[in-house]
Design a protein around this motif. Structure first.
Motif, PDB file in Angstrom:
ATOM      1  N   ALA A 137       0.528  -0.693  -0.126  1.00 38.44           N
ATOM      2  CA  ALA A 137      -0.185  -0.061   0.206  1.00 38.44           C
ATOM      3  C   ALA A 137       0.877   1.346  -0.162  1.00 38.44           C
ATOM      4  CB  ALA A 137      -0.887  -0.067   1.163  1.00 38.44           C
ATOM      5  N   SER A 138       2.222   0.965   0.137  1.00 33.48           N
ATOM      6  CA  SER A 138       3.529   2.228   0.193  1.00 33.48           C
ATOM      7  C   SER A 138       2.944   3.084  -1.476  1.00 33.48           C
ATOM      8  CB  SER A 138       4.508   1.736   0.463  1.00 33.48           C
ATOM      9  OG  SER A 138       4.961   0.936  -0.578  1.00 33.48           O
ATOM     10  N   TYR A 139       2.742   2.101  -2.087  1.00 31.71           N
ATOM     11  CA  TYR A 139       3.363   2.670  -3.994  1.00 31.71           C
ATOM     12  C   TYR A 139       1.426   4.159  -3.497  1.00 31.71           C
ATOM     13  CZ  TYR A 139       6.993  -0.227  -5.018  1.00 31.71           C
ATOM     14  OH  TYR A 139       8.107  -0.511  -5.238  1.00 31.71           O
ATOM     15  N   MET A 140       0.563   3.265  -3.269  1.00 29.86           N
ATOM     16  CA  MET A 140      -0.773   3.729  -3.497  1.00 29.86           C
ATOM     17  C   MET A 140      -0.522   5.075  -2.466  1.00 29.86           C
ATOM     18  SD  MET A 140      -2.615   2.682  -6.085  1.00 29.86           S
ATOM     19  CE  MET A 140      -3.661   3.816  -5.606  1.00 29.86           C
ATOM     20  N   SER A 141      -0.201   4.890  -1.329  1.00 28.49           N
ATOM     21  CA  SER A 141      -0.351   5.614  -0.115  1.00 28.49           C
ATOM     22  C   SER A 141       0.246   6.877  -0.942  1.00 28.49           C
ATOM     23  CB  SER A 141       0.387   5.229   1.163  1.00 28.49           C
ATOM     24  OG  SER A 141       1.264   6.726   1.819  1.00 28.49           O
ATOM     25  N   GLY A 142       1.925   6.850  -1.204  1.00 24.90           N
ATOM     26  CA  GLY A 142       2.723   8.305  -1.788  1.00 24.90           C
ATOM     27  C   GLY A 142       2.161   8.744  -2.727  1.00 24.90           C
ATOM     28  N   ILE A 143       1.176   8.234  -3.610  1.00 24.19           N
ATOM     29  CA  ILE A 143       0.844   8.093  -5.177  1.00 24.19           C
ATOM     30  C   ILE A 143      -0.467   9.354  -4.462  1.00 24.19           C
ATOM     31  CG2 ILE A 143      -0.956   7.890  -6.869  1.00 24.19           C
ATOM     32  CD1 ILE A 143       0.749   5.539  -7.989  1.00 24.19           C
ATOM     33  N   LYS A 144      -1.392   8.680  -3.789  1.00 26.48           N
ATOM     34  CA  LYS A 144      -2.446   9.616  -3.205  1.00 26.48           C
ATOM     35  C   LYS A 144      -1.584  11.104  -2.083  1.00 26.48           C
ATOM     36  CE  LYS A 144      -6.267   9.262   0.514  1.00 26.48           C
ATOM     37  NZ  LYS A 144      -6.753   8.389   1.179  1.00 26.48           N
ATOM     38  N   LYS A 145      -0.615  10.710  -1.244  1.00 25.09           N
ATOM     39  CA  LYS A 145      -0.478  12.142  -1.085  1.00 25.09           C
ATOM     40  C   LYS A 145       0.361  13.059  -1.887  1.00 25.09           C
ATOM     41  CE  LYS A 145       3.485  14.016   2.206  1.00 25.09           C
ATOM     42  NZ  LYS A 145       4.947  12.772   3.136  1.00 25.09           N
ATOM     43  N   ILE A 146       1.059  12.215  -3.479  1.00 24.95           N
ATOM     44  CA  ILE A 146       1.699  13.514  -3.459  1.00 24.95           C
ATOM     45  C   ILE A 146       0.196  13.901  -4.271  1.00 24.95           C
ATOM     46  CG2 ILE A 146       2.806  12.942  -6.307  1.00 24.95           C
ATOM     47  CD1 ILE A 146       4.441  11.343  -5.076  1.00 24.95           C
ATOM     48  N   LYS A 147      -0.397  13.402  -4.958  1.00 22.09           N
ATOM     49  CA  LYS A 147      -1.729  14.191  -5.529  1.00 22.09           C
ATOM     50  C   LYS A 147      -1.972  14.728  -4.928  1.00 22.09           C
ATOM     51  CE  LYS A 147      -3.153  10.450  -8.666  1.00 22.09           C
ATOM     52  NZ  LYS A 147      -3.640  10.836  -9.470  1.00 22.09           N
ATOM     53  N   LYS A 196       3.947  10.232 -11.728  1.00 22.09           N
ATOM     54  CA  LYS A 196       4.688   9.324 -12.877  1.00 22.09           C
ATOM     55  C   LYS A 196       5.562   8.230 -12.861  1.00 22.09           C
ATOM     56  CE  LYS A 196       5.952   9.217 -17.954  1.00 22.09           C
ATOM     57  NZ  LYS A 196       6.269  10.140 -18.638  1.00 22.09           N
ATOM     58  N   ALA A 197       6.482   8.108 -12.153  1.00 20.68           N
ATOM     59  CA  ALA A 197       7.005   7.099 -11.544  1.00 20.68           C
ATOM     60  C   ALA A 197       6.891   6.560 -10.566  1.00 20.68           C
ATOM     61  CB  ALA A 197       8.605   7.782 -10.975  1.00 20.68           C
ATOM     62  N   LEU A 198       6.173   7.267  -9.962  1.00 22.96           N
ATOM     63  CA  LEU A 198       5.544   6.095  -8.421  1.00 22.96           C
ATOM     64  C   LEU A 198       4.632   4.781  -9.073  1.00 22.96           C
ATOM     65  CD1 LEU A 198       4.869   8.103  -5.339  1.00 22.96           C
ATOM     66  CD2 LEU A 198       6.588   6.173  -5.509  1.00 22.96           C
ATOM     67  N   TYR A 199       3.872   5.315 -10.172  1.00  9.95           N
ATOM     68  CA  TYR A 199       2.585   4.816 -11.522  1.00  9.95           C
ATOM     69  C   TYR A 199       3.225   4.142 -11.728  1.00  9.95           C
ATOM     70  CZ  TYR A 199      -1.742   4.299 -13.020  1.00  9.95           C
ATOM     71  OH  TYR A 199      -2.987   3.441 -13.041  1.00  9.95           O
ATOM     72  N   GLU A 200       4.262   4.406 -12.407  1.00  6.70           N
ATOM     73  CA  GLU A 200       4.922   3.327 -13.629  1.00  6.70           C
ATOM     74  C   GLU A 200       5.380   2.449 -12.135  1.00  6.70           C
ATOM     75  OE1 GLU A 200       8.093   6.032 -15.463  1.00  6.70           O
ATOM     76  OE2 GLU A 200       6.720   5.936 -16.656  1.00  6.70           O
ATOM     77  N   GLN A 201       6.234   2.409 -11.322  1.00  4.96           N
ATOM     78  CA  GLN A 201       6.872   1.061 -10.572  1.00  4.96           C
ATOM     79  C   GLN A 201       5.950   0.644  -9.764  1.00  4.96           C
ATOM     80  OE1 GLN A 201       9.600   0.663  -9.547  1.00  4.96           O
ATOM     81  NE2 GLN A 201       9.023  -1.112  -9.178  1.00  4.96           N
ATOM     82  N   LEU A 202       4.367   1.199  -9.581  1.00  5.28           N
ATOM     83  CA  LEU A 202       3.106   0.671  -8.802  1.00  5.28           C
ATOM     84  C   LEU A 202       2.983   0.112  -9.767  1.00  5.28           C
ATOM     85  CD1 LEU A 202       0.493  -0.071  -7.142  1.00  5.28           C
ATOM     86  CD2 LEU A 202      -0.740   1.913  -8.866  1.00  5.28           C
ATOM     87  N   LEU A 203       2.528   0.175 -11.410  1.00  2.56           N
ATOM     88  CA  LEU A 203       1.973  -1.421 -12.510  1.00  2.56           C
ATOM     89  C   LEU A 203       2.927  -1.432 -12.775  1.00  2.56           C
ATOM     90  CD1 LEU A 203       1.328   1.839 -15.056  1.00  2.56           C
ATOM     91  CD2 LEU A 203      -0.672   0.783 -13.714  1.00  2.56           C
ATOM     92  N   LEU A 251      -8.028  -1.117 -12.562  1.00  4.66           N
ATOM     93  CA  LEU A 251      -7.711  -0.257 -11.981  1.00  4.66           C
ATOM     94  C   LEU A 251      -6.564  -0.378 -11.064  1.00  4.66           C
ATOM     95  CD1 LEU A 251     -10.149   3.527 -13.031  1.00  4.66           C
ATOM     96  CD2 LEU A 251      -8.304   2.461 -14.365  1.00  4.66           C
ATOM     97  N   PRO A 252      -5.482  -0.020 -11.068  1.00  8.47           N
ATOM     98  CA  PRO A 252      -4.352  -0.319  -9.735  1.00  8.47           C
ATOM     99  C   PRO A 252      -5.020   0.087  -8.662  1.00  8.47           C
ATOM    100  CG  PRO A 252      -3.424   0.569 -12.106  1.00  8.47           C
ATOM    101  CD  PRO A 252      -4.813   1.447 -12.248  1.00  8.47           C
ATOM    102  N   THR A 253      -4.832   0.155  -7.314  1.00 12.20           N
ATOM    103  CA  THR A 253      -5.635   0.332  -6.283  1.00 12.20           C
ATOM    104  C   THR A 253      -3.920  -0.398  -5.106  1.00 12.20           C
ATOM    105  OG1 THR A 253      -6.311  -2.245  -5.600  1.00 12.20           O
ATOM    106  CG2 THR A 253      -7.522  -0.190  -6.935  1.00 12.20           C
ATOM    107  N   ALA A 254      -4.373  -0.424  -4.073  1.00  9.53           N
ATOM    108  CA  ALA A 254      -3.301  -0.664  -3.031  1.00  9.53           C
ATOM    109  C   ALA A 254      -2.996  -2.480  -3.712  1.00  9.53           C
ATOM    110  CB  ALA A 254      -3.544  -0.421  -1.179  1.00  9.53           C
ATOM    111  N   SER A 255      -3.952  -3.157  -3.482  1.00 10.76           N
ATOM    112  CA  SER A 255      -4.156  -4.874  -4.142  1.00 10.76           C
ATOM    113  C   SER A 255      -4.078  -5.501  -5.382  1.00 10.76           C
ATOM    114  CB  SER A 255      -5.722  -5.067  -3.327  1.00 10.76           C
ATOM    115  OG  SER A 255      -6.301  -4.785  -3.740  1.00 10.76           O
TER     116      SER A 255
END
Length: 396
Positions: free
Chosen positions: A4-14, A195-202, A245-249
């Motif tokens: 969930a750290s990626y989603m948390s990071g993306i949410k914070k950046i958003k 963008k970098a976090l989202y690419e890593q998330l994907l 769509l990507p989520t924390a899970s």
């Protein structure tokens, strides 16, 4: 592994992007006007105290003739002409020097008069220097008047009083516009970071999806094997994985499907399974994932509905296995299941003094456990065989 750290990071950046973009939009509405004000001040290019000094100079020019006359007269009194003060002092010095050798007491006075004569010479030179700076040039006067007019216009426009106030406003506008540019850079940086976090998330989501798709058939097969043991031999369990769509899970939509009667038609588990069936299916699933689950307590209600014999025994074994990793609370009417518990609570109703029935819960002691299970086997008045059977079940 996806976390969930990626989603948390993306949410914070958003959220930061939204805040900064909203602020930029607000500033942008004022940016053009602020740029106009700043350009106006920069074109005026005032220096420290320039307006005040220009006012003073213009006032001097307006009285230039009088000032020159006064300065010339003062300089004439001090230094020019035969009767000028410094000439008279010079003659006095010469006369006193002629008697200084015969009148030593005069020397201190001679020094003082000599000092005064030197000071007056300096004063005369300063008067001449100041006189030379007094201008009668109309072009200089016009230039000063233009600067003053420009200054007054800006002072009135910005409701301030001094050149220093205008320069302070100019610096403030420069700082605000610079902050706006810095904000733009910050937004671009945040967008790149997102963008970098989202690419890593994907990437991680794709890895997780591949693992799920690989594991799903085998996992469903194990669940089906267990379903046969717990009294659902005709049920077929299947896992469907669709991209989402990507989520924390992850980036998968995972659905549990059930064909309860070998019809060949699979439907969503939560829509077609009865309460008891759902409990048994979840028991099978959780028994396979027990070590990975982070749940402290699992509760099963009537998990053994509609089964008996070997199926009930298998349910009991699965519950027992789950209890190695979790606290398991199970409500049951099956003696095979109840006997596998390590602690028993007997739930019953009785009437109080007013005749109202209330629910009671009692912790059973070892002997009481055997009797309760015997009653589950043989009714309220269990036979010796039922009691013996209950003891065997508890001791297994």
């Amino acid at each position: 592994m996806l976390t969930a750290s990626y989603m948390s990071g993306i949410k914070k950046i958003k959220q930061q992007l939204k805040d900064n973009t909203d602020m930029q939009a607000l500033w942008q509405k004022e940016a053009d006007y602020k740029n106009f004000l700043l350009d106006e001040l920069l074109q005026a290019a005032f220096k420290d105290d320039e307006i005040e000094q220009a006012e003073h100079q213009l006032k001097q020019i307006a009285h230039a003739e009088r000032i020159i006359n006064v300065l010339q007269a003062s300089r004439g009194t001090v230094a020019d002409g035969d009767t000028a003060v410094i000439n008279e002092l010079k003659r006095t010095i010469q006369q006193l020097q002629s008697i200084a050798d015969i009148m030593p007491a005069i020397n201190p006075l001679l020094e003082r008069i000599t000092s005064a004569w030197a000071e007056l010479k300096d004063i005369a030179a300063e008067l001449e220097n100041i006189e030379g700076k007094v201008s009668l040039d109309p072009e200089v006067m016009n230039t000063l008047q233009e600067r003053i007019d420009t200054g007054y216009k800006l002072l009135k426009k910005h409701n301030v009083k001094t050149t220093a106030d205008l320069l302070a406003l100019q610096q403030k506008l420069q700082d605000e516009l610079k902050s706006s540019l810095d904000l733009k850079d910050k937004i671009e940086h945040l967008a790149k970071e997102e963008k970098a976090l989202y690419e890593q998330l994907l990437k991680d989501a794709e890895k997780l999806s591949a693992k799920r798709k690989k594991a799903a058939p085998a996992f469903a097969g194990k669940v089906n094997d267990l379903l046969a043991l717990v009294g659902m031999p005709n049920a077929k369990f299947e896992i469907r994985i669709e991209q989402a769509l990507p989520t924390a899970s992850g980036m998968d939509k995972v659905q549990f499907l059930l064909d309860a009667n070998k019809s060949g038609q699979y439907q969503l588990l939560q829509k077609v399974a009865s309460g008891g069936e759902m409990s048994r299916i979840m028991l099978c699933i959780k028994s396979l994932t027990a070590k990975a689950l982070q749940l402290p307590t699992l509760i099963f209600d009537e998990v053994d509905t509609g089964i008996s014999g070997e199926a009930a025994r298998q349910v009991a074994l699965l519950l027992r296995e789950l209890s190695r990793y979790h606290q398991v609370i199970c409500i049951t009417h099956q003696p095979q299941v109840a006997a596998r518990g390590t602690r028993h609570f007997y739930v019953y109703k009785e009437a109080d003094k007013s005749g109202k029935f209330i629910t009671q819960v009692k912790v059973l002691q070892p002997g009481e456990r055997v009797l309760a299970i015997a009653r589950m086997i043989g009714g309220e008045q269990p036979s010796d065989a039922a009691i013996k059977n209950a003891k065997e079940l508890v001791e297994v």
